[in-house]
Structures are given as structure tokens and as C-alpha cells.
Enzyme design. Structure first.
Site, PDB file in Angstrom:
ATOM      1  N   CYS A 240       0.857  -1.184   0.000  1.00 46.32           N
ATOM      2  CA  CYS A 240       0.000   0.000   0.000  1.00 46.32           C
ATOM      3  C   CYS A 240       0.889   1.228   0.000  1.00 46.32           C
ATOM      4  O   CYS A 240       1.578   1.504   0.994  1.00 46.32           O
ATOM      5  CB  CYS A 240      -0.921   0.008   1.218  1.00 46.32           C
ATOM      6  SG  CYS A 240      -1.916   1.502   1.334  1.00 46.32           S
TER       7      CYS A 240
ATOM      8  N   HIS B 262      -2.548  -4.860 -10.397  1.00 43.75           N
ATOM      9  CA  HIS B 262      -3.333  -3.727 -10.891  1.00 43.75           C
ATOM     10  C   HIS B 262      -3.695  -3.917 -12.358  1.00 43.75           C
ATOM     11  O   HIS B 262      -2.863  -4.368 -13.153  1.00 43.75           O
ATOM     12  CB  HIS B 262      -2.541  -2.419 -10.763  1.00 43.75           C
ATOM     13  CG  HIS B 262      -2.337  -1.981  -9.357  1.00 43.75           C
ATOM     14  ND1 HIS B 262      -3.184  -1.108  -8.714  1.00 43.75           N
ATOM     15  CD2 HIS B 262      -1.381  -2.307  -8.450  1.00 43.75           C
ATOM     16  CE1 HIS B 262      -2.750  -0.914  -7.478  1.00 43.75           C
ATOM     17  NE2 HIS B 262      -1.655  -1.632  -7.297  1.00 43.75           N
TER      18      HIS B 262
ATOM     19  N   GLU C 251     -10.310  -0.153  -5.463  1.00 40.47           N
ATOM     20  CA  GLU C 251      -9.309  -0.940  -4.747  1.00 40.47           C
ATOM     21  C   GLU C 251      -9.874  -2.290  -4.334  1.00 40.47           C
ATOM     22  O   GLU C 251     -10.996  -2.386  -3.809  1.00 40.47           O
ATOM     23  CB  GLU C 251      -8.834  -0.155  -3.520  1.00 40.47           C
ATOM     24  CG  GLU C 251      -7.555  -0.686  -2.921  1.00 40.47           C
ATOM     25  CD  GLU C 251      -6.914   0.296  -1.957  1.00 40.47           C
ATOM     26  OE1 GLU C 251      -6.272  -0.170  -1.010  1.00 40.47           O
ATOM     27  OE2 GLU C 251      -7.063   1.520  -2.156  1.00 40.47           O
TER      28      GLU C 251
ATOM     29  N   CYS D 157      -4.765   6.019  -4.123  1.00 34.98           N
ATOM     30  CA  CYS D 157      -4.129   4.703  -4.058  1.00 34.98           C
ATOM     31  C   CYS D 157      -2.707   4.864  -4.583  1.00 34.98           C
ATOM     32  O   CYS D 157      -2.509   5.106  -5.775  1.00 34.98           O
ATOM     33  CB  CYS D 157      -4.903   3.675  -4.891  1.00 34.98           C
ATOM     34  SG  CYS D 157      -4.135   2.039  -4.929  1.00 34.98           S
TER      35      CYS D 157
ATOM     36  N   GLY E 188      -1.626   2.154  -6.938  1.00 35.37           N
ATOM     37  CA  GLY E 188      -2.407   2.342  -8.159  1.00 35.37           C
ATOM     38  C   GLY E 188      -1.852   3.451  -9.024  1.00 35.37           C
ATOM     39  O   GLY E 188      -1.808   3.336 -10.258  1.00 35.37           O
TER      40      GLY E 188
END
Length: 276
Positions: free
Chosen positions: A75, A161, A210, A219, A222
Site C-alpha cells: 500500500c 493492478h 481498490e 491509491c 495504483g
């Protein structure tokens, strides 16, 4: 169990930070869901737990749990908050911090004005390692979703992703299409879904659905994955300002084999205690 915690956010992507070094912590999936509940708990996108390292060459270990109780690998926004948290709680005085995660070792660099830079490591592009069901590596892959085919980039930043280019992120079907792609069978561990609008070679806009959470205000992984996917398609330069609903991240990536660097803010909201 009385649990001390700190509420933090990175561009609106919010976290409950738990120090498992100076207090005894045992969190079951049920207790994690109770903490994450925005109506009856503290409320957050993810719970981040600070632990002593298993590797003697690093400073900390940290574990990441979605509000639904599931554990995830990485994260980016959480990593920045982690760096500020261990400094603010005087668990370390270092400006450069090495942290072990389920996705590997991260280097976190605390800067001025609440900014933290994170060396996210080199992106993973080989389909089997993302993991993604494809025979060969490609810039984009056709993905059949409910009978309609979308071209998506597939990138792992320690977590998987899918990146879709859209003309306008404001009107993109983030909730419906994001939920459909999240559980697509070609992503066996599910996937985070990014909707990316390119403005020019140094600026882009992004919304992210997410995995295990739904759409978030920001994110970090991301944003890194979206930048990598866009750069592989030669749509952006090696440093891009990515605007998310919660604010802007600076993402730098020279190219394949090189690490991605993410820079952005990390903010403490309040400290508290809760009885579980």
C-alpha cells in the site's frame, strides 16, 4: 483488549495505525472488520500494523489489512503514513527507513513539509508473477467483461493492478466496471482497477477501485501502476503528476528494470484508544 491507535490519511486514503511493538496486539479478521467499520468502529480503508522486523537488516515489519479483514501485500499511501507514524511515535529517529512487507523490502524517506518519498521497487510485468492469465507479456491485454472487450495494462507493484485508459475519469463507470474487473477470473488473486485519463506527458488523472475496499480517494500503488502502464505505451515522460480525488502524487520511473519512486503527503488526524 484496549488498543491504542492513530488515525492517518494519505490524500484521503485513510488508515488506522497500530503499534504492535510497545503494546500487545492480536487482531482477528473479525476485530479488523470491527475497527474498519465506519458506523460502529473507527472507520478506515485499511489497518496498518507496525511490528518488529524478522530480518535483522531492516528497521520494521508492517502488515496491511483491508477493512473487510483480508490481508494484502502493499500500500503506497500506507507506506508514507507508516514512515510518519514511526517517526512521530518516536519508534525511530531515522529519515531513511527500511521496512519489510509481504511484497518485499521498501525504503521510506521522510522529507520536509509532511512529504514522504517511497522507493516502491521495480514493477512486475511478467503475467505469471502479477498474477494474470496471459501467454506472453504485452503493453495491453484484451479483457472480456460481460461480453465487452477492454484493453487493460497489467502491472504488479507488489499487488496486482489493471489499468484502463479513459477519456474522462469523472464519467468513467468506476463502481460497476471496477467491481466486475476486480473479480475477473484472469486475475486469480483479484485486482485493483485504475481508470486513467492522460492530460499531457507530465500530468494525468486517476480513480482507483481498490481490491477488497471499493473506490478510494487515493491509491499509491495504483498511481505507480498507472504511470508504469502509461509509460510502457509511450504516453508520458519519466516523471508524472497524478491527480487523484484526494490530491496529487509525484511518480518517477525511468523505465523497465528500474524502481518506481512515489512522493506525497502523510497526515496524522488524531490519536485514540478503543476497547475490542
Amino acid at each position: 483488549m484496549r488498543l491504542k491507535f492513530t488515525k492517518m490519511h494519505g490524500l484521503g486514503n485513510d488508515f488506522v495505525m497500530v503499534d504492535a511493538i510497545t503494546q500487545r496486539v492480536k487482531l482477528s479478521p473479525e476485530k479488523i472488520r470491527a475497527l474498519g467499520d465506519r458506523h460502529t468502529g473507527i472507520g478506515c480503508d485499511q489497518i496498518l500494523v507496525v511490528e518488529a522486523p524478522r530480518n535483522p537488516d531492516v528497521d520494521f515489519r508492517y502488515r496491511i489489512y483491508n477493512a473487510d479483514g483480508s490481508e494484502v501485500e502493499n500500500c503506497g499511501n500506507g507506506a508514507r503514513c507508516f514512515a510518519r507514524f514511526v517517526r512521530d511515535r518516536r519508534l525511530t529517529s531515522k529519515d531513511s527507513i527500511l521496512v519489510e512487507t509481504a511484497a518485499g523490502i521498501l525504503q521510506l524517506n521522510v522529507q520536509d513539509r509532511d512529504q514522504v518519498s517511497v522507493d516502491m521497487g521495480a514493477p512486475i510485468l511478467e503475467p505469471q508473477e502479477i498474477p494474470f492469465d496471459a501467454d506472453i507479456q504485452a503493453e495491453t491485454y484484451p479483457l472480456d467483461v460481460g461480453g465487452e472487450v477492454y484493453n487493460v495494462g497489467a502491472v504488479s507493484m507488489g499487488n496486482p493492478h489493471a489499468v484502463l485508459l479513459v477519456e474522462d475519469v469523472d464519467t468513467a463507470p468506476v463502481d460497476a466496471l471496477g467491481a466486475a474487473i476486480e473479480c475477473h477470473p484472469r486475475f486469480p488473486q483479484k485486482v485493483n482497477v485504475g481508470f486513467l485519463q492522460i492530460e499531457d506527458r507530465t500530468r494525468a488523472r486517476l480513480r482507483v477501485f481498490e481490491r477488497g475496499v471499493g473506490e478510494t480517494r487515493a491509491c499509491g500503488t495504483g498511481a505507480c501502476a498507472a504511470m508504469v502502464s502509461a509509460r510502457l505505451r509511450d504516453l508520458v515522460d519519466e516523471e508524472v503528476q497524478i491527480q487523484l480525488p484526494g490530491g496529487t502524487l509525484t511518480i518517477h520511473w525511468p523505465g523497465p528494470g528500474e524502481p518506481v519512486t512515489m512522493t506525497g503527503p502523510a497526515t496524522a488526524v488524531y490519536h485514540g484508544q478503543i476497547v475490542l
